[in-house]
Design a protein around this motif. Sequence first.
Motif, PDB file in Angstrom:
ATOM      1  N   GLU A  69       0.829  -1.211   0.000  1.00  0.00           N
ATOM      2  CA  GLU A  69       0.000   0.000   0.000  1.00  0.00           C
ATOM      3  C   GLU A  69       0.865   1.264   0.000  1.00  0.00           C
ATOM      4  O   GLU A  69       0.567   2.226  -0.717  1.00  0.00           O
ATOM      5  CB  GLU A  69      -0.936   0.001   1.210  1.00  0.00           C
ATOM      6  N   LEU A  70       1.931   1.255   0.768  1.00  0.00           N
ATOM      7  CA  LEU A  70       2.823   2.410   0.813  1.00  0.00           C
ATOM      8  C   LEU A  70       3.532   2.608  -0.525  1.00  0.00           C
ATOM      9  O   LEU A  70       3.688   3.738  -0.990  1.00  0.00           O
ATOM     10  CB  LEU A  70       3.847   2.252   1.940  1.00  0.00           C
ATOM     11  N   ARG A  71       3.942   1.516  -1.132  1.00  0.00           N
ATOM     12  CA  ARG A  71       4.626   1.612  -2.432  1.00  0.00           C
ATOM     13  C   ARG A  71       3.645   2.088  -3.508  1.00  0.00           C
ATOM     14  O   ARG A  71       4.044   2.778  -4.440  1.00  0.00           O
ATOM     15  CB  ARG A  71       5.237   0.269  -2.817  1.00  0.00           C
ATOM     16  N   ALA A  72       2.357   1.763  -3.382  1.00  0.00           N
ATOM     17  CA  ALA A  72       1.357   2.254  -4.331  1.00  0.00           C
ATOM     18  C   ALA A  72       1.197   3.772  -4.174  1.00  0.00           C
ATOM     19  O   ALA A  72       1.028   4.483  -5.173  1.00  0.00           O
ATOM     20  CB  ALA A  72       0.027   1.548  -4.120  1.00  0.00           C
ATOM     21  N   LEU A  73       1.261   4.262  -2.941  1.00  0.00           N
ATOM     22  CA  LEU A  73       1.179   5.709  -2.692  1.00  0.00           C
ATOM     23  C   LEU A  73       2.411   6.441  -3.216  1.00  0.00           C
ATOM     24  O   LEU A  73       2.309   7.544  -3.737  1.00  0.00           O
ATOM     25  CB  LEU A  73       1.073   5.994  -1.189  1.00  0.00           C
ATOM     26  N   ASN A  74       3.571   5.820  -3.026  1.00  0.00           N
ATOM     27  CA  ASN A  74       4.838   6.446  -3.401  1.00  0.00           C
ATOM     28  C   ASN A  74       5.787   5.367  -3.925  1.00  0.00           C
ATOM     29  O   ASN A  74       6.558   4.797  -3.160  1.00  0.00           O
ATOM     30  CB  ASN A  74       5.436   7.161  -2.184  1.00  0.00           C
ATOM     31  N   PRO A  75       5.740   5.085  -5.230  1.00  0.00           N
ATOM     32  CA  PRO A  75       6.533   3.984  -5.790  1.00  0.00           C
ATOM     33  C   PRO A  75       8.042   4.108  -5.613  1.00  0.00           C
ATOM     34  O   PRO A  75       8.755   3.108  -5.640  1.00  0.00           O
ATOM     35  CB  PRO A  75       6.165   4.007  -7.277  1.00  0.00           C
ATOM     36  N   SER A  76       8.546   5.308  -5.401  1.00  0.00           N
ATOM     37  CA  SER A  76       9.996   5.454  -5.244  1.00  0.00           C
ATOM     38  C   SER A  76      10.456   5.384  -3.787  1.00  0.00           C
ATOM     39  O   SER A  76      11.647   5.438  -3.510  1.00  0.00           O
ATOM     40  CB  SER A  76      10.464   6.780  -5.864  1.00  0.00           C
ATOM     41  N   MET A  77       9.505   5.246  -2.849  1.00  0.00           N
ATOM     42  CA  MET A  77       9.852   5.202  -1.433  1.00  0.00           C
ATOM     43  C   MET A  77      10.548   3.884  -1.075  1.00  0.00           C
ATOM     44  O   MET A  77       9.995   2.819  -1.281  1.00  0.00           O
ATOM     45  CB  MET A  77       8.605   5.335  -0.559  1.00  0.00           C
ATOM     46  N   PRO A  78      11.767   3.968  -0.516  1.00  0.00           N
ATOM     47  CA  PRO A  78      12.402   2.752  -0.007  1.00  0.00           C
ATOM     48  C   PRO A  78      11.655   2.251   1.231  1.00  0.00           C
ATOM     49  O   PRO A  78      11.362   3.022   2.143  1.00  0.00           O
ATOM     50  CB  PRO A  78      13.819   3.216   0.355  1.00  0.00           C
ATOM     51  N   VAL A  79      11.339   0.964   1.219  1.00  0.00           N
ATOM     52  CA  VAL A  79      10.609   0.332   2.307  1.00  0.00           C
ATOM     53  C   VAL A  79      11.372  -0.918   2.737  1.00  0.00           C
ATOM     54  O   VAL A  79      11.794  -1.698   1.882  1.00  0.00           O
ATOM     55  CB  VAL A  79       9.177  -0.063   1.869  1.00  0.00           C
ATOM     56  N   ALA A  80      11.518  -1.098   4.037  1.00  0.00           N
ATOM     57  CA  ALA A  80      12.131  -2.315   4.560  1.00  0.00           C
ATOM     58  C   ALA A  80      11.159  -2.987   5.513  1.00  0.00           C
ATOM     59  O   ALA A  80      10.577  -2.345   6.386  1.00  0.00           O
ATOM     60  CB  ALA A  80      13.435  -2.005   5.288  1.00  0.00           C
ATOM     61  N   VAL A  81      10.991  -4.288   5.322  1.00  0.00           N
ATOM     62  CA  VAL A  81      10.192  -5.108   6.221  1.00  0.00           C
ATOM     63  C   VAL A  81      11.167  -5.766   7.193  1.00  0.00           C
ATOM     64  O   VAL A  81      12.104  -6.448   6.777  1.00  0.00           O
ATOM     65  CB  VAL A  81       9.391  -6.175   5.439  1.00  0.00           C
TER      66      VAL A  81
END
Length: 127
Positions: A69-81
């Motif tokens: 969901e976060l990547r859909a809002l901001n596709p360039s945002m680095p996300v780590a699980v």
Amino acid sequence: MTYKVLIVDDSKLARMAVAKALTALRPEWTRVEAANADDALALATDSDIDVTLLDFNMPGRNGLELAAELRALNPSMPVAVITANIQTEIVTRAQEVGASFLAKPLTQPALAAFLDEAVQRLQTARP
């Protein structure tokens, strides 16, 4: 450059541990915290979040669902699980939604490597 990092975990103690490691590595960065996916999405929608560090096991939606969901809002945002659930399926699913995988307990070297990569991605994405 200063970035804003969203830390998402239902455990206050876990958020504190991630925040401490983040502050040790990037003291100039701004931190915001959320205890669940709904609060995280509200923060990501209402403010400019650059990087997200999130737990996998949370009530409601898990970290992979939130990452998507976060990547859909901001596709360039680095996300780590971040999770202790080190299964090939979880790692693969994280990669499929465009998120990095960091094992718990989170170490400073692992976080530093992710943050260095995140900075490179953010600098490339910005004009």
